[in-house]
Design an enzyme around this catalytic site. Structure first.
Site, short mmCIF file in Angstrom:
data_model
loop_
_atom_site.label_atom_id
_atom_site.label_comp_id
_atom_site.label_asym_id
_atom_site.label_seq_id
_atom_site.Cartn_x
_atom_site.Cartn_y
_atom_site.Cartn_z
N GLY A 11 0.82 -1.22 0.00
CA GLY A 11 0.00 0.00 0.00
C GLY A 11 0.85 1.26 0.00
O GLY A 11 2.08 1.21 -0.12
N ILE A 13 1.52 3.93 2.33
CA ILE A 13 2.51 4.19 3.39
C ILE A 13 3.37 2.95 3.59
O ILE A 13 4.58 3.04 3.82
CB ILE A 13 1.82 4.61 4.70
CG1 ILE A 13 0.91 5.82 4.44
CG2 ILE A 13 2.85 4.96 5.77
CD1 ILE A 13 0.02 6.21 5.62
N ASP A 32 0.07 -8.92 1.96
CA ASP A 32 -0.94 -7.98 1.48
C ASP A 32 -1.97 -8.78 0.70
O ASP A 32 -1.63 -9.72 -0.03
CB ASP A 32 -0.30 -6.92 0.57
CG ASP A 32 -1.12 -5.64 0.54
OD1 ASP A 32 -0.59 -4.58 0.93
OD2 ASP A 32 -2.31 -5.71 0.12
N LEU A 60 -5.64 -11.23 5.82
CA LEU A 60 -5.40 -11.43 7.26
C LEU A 60 -6.69 -11.75 8.03
O LEU A 60 -6.62 -12.11 9.20
CB LEU A 60 -4.77 -10.17 7.86
CG LEU A 60 -3.28 -9.97 7.59
CD1 LEU A 60 -2.89 -8.53 7.89
CD2 LEU A 60 -2.44 -10.91 8.43
N SER A 126 -4.16 7.00 13.54
CA SER A 126 -4.50 8.24 12.82
C SER A 126 -4.87 9.36 13.78
O SER A 126 -5.43 9.11 14.85
CB SER A 126 -5.68 7.95 11.89
OG SER A 126 -6.25 9.14 11.41
N TYR A 151 -14.60 4.11 10.08
CA TYR A 151 -13.16 4.05 9.87
C TYR A 151 -12.43 4.58 11.12
O TYR A 151 -11.51 3.95 11.65
CB TYR A 151 -12.75 4.87 8.64
CG TYR A 151 -11.29 5.24 8.62
CD1 TYR A 151 -10.32 4.30 8.27
CD2 TYR A 151 -10.85 6.51 9.01
CE1 TYR A 151 -8.98 4.63 8.30
CE2 TYR A 151 -9.51 6.84 9.05
CZ TYR A 151 -8.59 5.90 8.69
OH TYR A 151 -7.26 6.22 8.73
N LYS A 155 -9.87 2.73 14.12
CA LYS A 155 -8.54 3.14 14.58
C LYS A 155 -8.52 3.23 16.12
O LYS A 155 -7.58 2.79 16.76
CB LYS A 155 -8.14 4.48 13.95
CG LYS A 155 -7.82 4.39 12.47
CD LYS A 155 -6.61 3.50 12.21
CE LYS A 155 -6.36 3.23 10.75
NZ LYS A 155 -5.38 2.15 10.50
N LEU A 202 -7.18 15.23 -0.83
CA LEU A 202 -6.88 16.47 -1.55
C LEU A 202 -5.74 16.32 -2.57
O LEU A 202 -5.90 16.67 -3.73
CB LEU A 202 -6.54 17.56 -0.53
CG LEU A 202 -6.16 18.92 -1.10
CD1 LEU A 202 -7.30 19.53 -1.90
CD2 LEU A 202 -5.72 19.87 0.02
N ARG A 297 -17.80 19.59 2.85
CA ARG A 297 -17.97 18.13 2.80
C ARG A 297 -18.40 17.67 4.20
O ARG A 297 -17.77 18.06 5.20
CB ARG A 297 -16.64 17.48 2.41
CG ARG A 297 -16.67 15.97 2.34
CD ARG A 297 -15.41 15.41 1.71
NE ARG A 297 -14.23 15.55 2.57
CZ ARG A 297 -13.03 15.09 2.28
NH1 ARG A 297 -12.82 14.45 1.11
NH2 ARG A 297 -12.01 15.26 3.09
N1 UFG Z 1 -10.50 18.65 0.19
C1 UFG Z 1 -11.05 19.44 -0.79
N2 UFG Z 1 -11.32 18.88 -2.00
C2 UFG Z 1 -11.08 17.55 -2.25
C3 UFG Z 1 -10.53 16.75 -1.23
C4 UFG Z 1 -10.26 17.33 -0.01
O1 UFG Z 1 -11.28 20.63 -0.59
O2 UFG Z 1 -11.37 17.09 -3.37
C5 UFG Z 1 -10.18 19.26 1.49
C6 UFG Z 1 -10.98 18.68 2.64
O3 UFG Z 1 -12.21 19.37 2.78
C7 UFG Z 1 -10.03 18.90 3.81
C8 UFG Z 1 -8.64 18.83 3.18
O4 UFG Z 1 -8.84 19.01 1.78
O5 UFG Z 1 -10.22 20.18 4.30
C9 UFG Z 1 -7.96 17.50 3.42
O6 UFG Z 1 -8.84 16.46 3.01
P1 UFG Z 1 -8.33 14.97 2.82
O7 UFG Z 1 -9.50 14.16 2.36
O8 UFG Z 1 -7.11 14.94 1.99
O9 UFG Z 1 -7.88 14.56 4.28
P2 UFG Z 1 -8.74 14.48 5.62
O10 UFG Z 1 -8.07 15.40 6.57
O11 UFG Z 1 -10.17 14.66 5.40
O12 UFG Z 1 -8.55 12.94 5.98
C10 UFG Z 1 -7.35 12.48 6.46
C11 UFG Z 1 -7.17 11.01 6.10
C12 UFG Z 1 -8.19 10.17 6.78
C13 UFG Z 1 -8.25 10.48 8.25
C14 UFG Z 1 -8.40 11.94 8.47
C15 UFG Z 1 -8.29 12.30 9.92
O13 UFG Z 1 -7.27 10.83 4.71
O14 UFG Z 1 -7.84 8.82 6.62
O15 UFG Z 1 -7.35 12.64 7.83
O16 UFG Z 1 -8.62 13.63 10.12
F1 UFG Z 1 -9.29 9.86 8.84
#
Ligand code: UFG
Length: 340
Positions: A11, A13, A32, A60, A126, A151, A155, A202, A297
């Site tokens: 995966g 990481i 895996d 697993l 996390s 999810y 954790k 993101l 979101r």
């Molecule tokens: N975002 C956007 N557009 C997108 C995707 C994300 O604006 O298309 C924004 C989100 O609103 C957020 C930021 O970008 O503000 C980060 O979003 P991510 O989805 O990249 O990450 P998250 O912080 O939501 O999630 C991450 C991990 C999860 C974990 C979480 C814990 O991916 O596994 O942190 O807070 F659960």
């Protein structure tokens, strides 16, 4: 030479951690299921390090297979357990899938370790366990908040399972690493983040959008209580994160841990907004990001970043790479993967 078993080692990481373990002189075996990763990753790891990790493909969740493989690999010194599903949205839609997979796999791994006298485990956890913290930056003492998603629950429960196993008398030492937002890719651009289908996160959305694989990036809300109105996260380069696993493994193998169960935050200590990430991506790569602000979101928290003092002082580990480094490496990986 110590041998480390890495579950989820193909995966995102996991693969970067395998590379850092091999670079540090460890022998590595990977388990895996390939449910969310590709077998070619093994070739790419070998191209980077010159060493091919041993590989076992199975799930697993199968307790007998887990016991059998741990028995066959009778010279394992420690386990790094990454294997888990990780999509927040999917976990809301299909909670049993997450509970069954993420928790059963961990219990089977601990059971297999115990039967085969493997005493050390590093667990992939996390910052999601903190929810929206009341005080920033977040230390390891910050309260664990009720999870927003199945999810996130898995954790929290995974951390609890390990503590309960130790309390029940299992001869085990464990370190849980609470990751903030891992991004970026190995500098070789041979391994990186490859989400299945439309990315939720993101940075892969940005790189795929710029590569022309996706449309316009949606910025989910700019009415948060932050300087530019967009949410703030602590984005950490995946190679820095991978190196922290090597440090944690050495700490366990050398008996330097101060308790049977320890927890460390892994972040940079700096928060960046979504708009800052976009601007930094543009200046680091020279590419334009096509984006529009849309509604929030559901489930997104406003801001979170790590207090990394404990990891800095106890582990002697610190994130070294910048946000620009991480975003440049993510784009290089995307370009290499798409032959751009
Ligand atoms: N975002 C956007 N557009 C997108 C995707 C994300 O604006 O298309 C924004 C989100 O609103 C957020 C930021 O970008 O503000 C980060 O979003 P991510 O989805 O990249 O990450 P998250 O912080 O939501 O999630 C991450 C991990 C999860 C974990 C979480 C814990 O991916 O596994 O942190 O807070 F659960």
């Amino acid at each position: 030479m110590s041998k480390i078993l890495v579950s989820g080692g193909t995966g995102y990481i996991g693969s970067h951690t395998v590379v850092e373990l091999q670079n540090a002189g460890f022998e590595v075996a990977i388990i895996d299921s390939l449910a969310n990763s590709q077998i070619d990753v093994i070739d790419h790891i070998e191209q980077i390090t010159g060493k091919r990790p041993e590989f076992y493909q199975f799930d697993l969740k199968e307790r007998h297979d887990t016991r059998a493989v741990l028995k066959e690999l009778d010279n394992i010194d420690a386990v790094i357990h990454f294997a888990a599903y990780k999509s927040v949205g999917e976990s809301v839609a299909n909670p049993f899938k997450y509970y069954r997979n993420n928790l059963q796999s961990l219990m089977n791994m601990i059971d297999g370790m115990n039967r085969n006298h493997v005493r050390h485990m590093v667990l992939s956890s996390s910052c999601t366990v903190y929810g929206q913290p009341d005080v920033l930056p977040v230390t390891e003492q910050s309260p664990v908040k009720p999870a927003d998603s199945p999810y996130g629950s898995t954790k929290q429960i995974s951390e609890q399972i390990i503590q309960d196993a130790i309390r029940s008398g299992l001869d085990m030492n464990a370190i849980a690493l609470r990751y903030f937002n891992p991004i970026g890719a190995h500098e070789s651009a041979k391994i990186g983040e490859l989400p299945v289908g439309e990315p939720n996160n993101l940075v892969p959305y940005i790189t795929q959008s710029v590569a022309g694989v996706r449309g316009q990036l949606k910025v989910f809300g700019n009415d948060y209580n932050t300087p530019d109105g967009t949410p703030i996260r602590d984005y950490i380069h995946v190679v820095d994160l991978a190196k922290a696993h090597v440090v944690a493994i050495k700490r366990l193998l050398e008996g330097k841990n101060k308790a049977n169960y320890e927890v460390f935050n892994l972040g940079t200590g700096t928060g960046n907004s979504v708009l800052e990430v976009i601007k930094t991506f543009e200046s680091a790569t020279g590419q334009n990001v096509n984006y529009a602000v849309t509604d929030r979101r559901a489930g997104d928290i406003e801001k979170v970043w790590a207090d990394t003092t404990l990891a800095n002082t106890e582990l002697g580990w610190k994130a070294e790479k910048s946000l620009a480094d991480a975003l440049r490496s993510a784009w290089n990986w995307e370009k290499n993967y798409r032959n751009i």
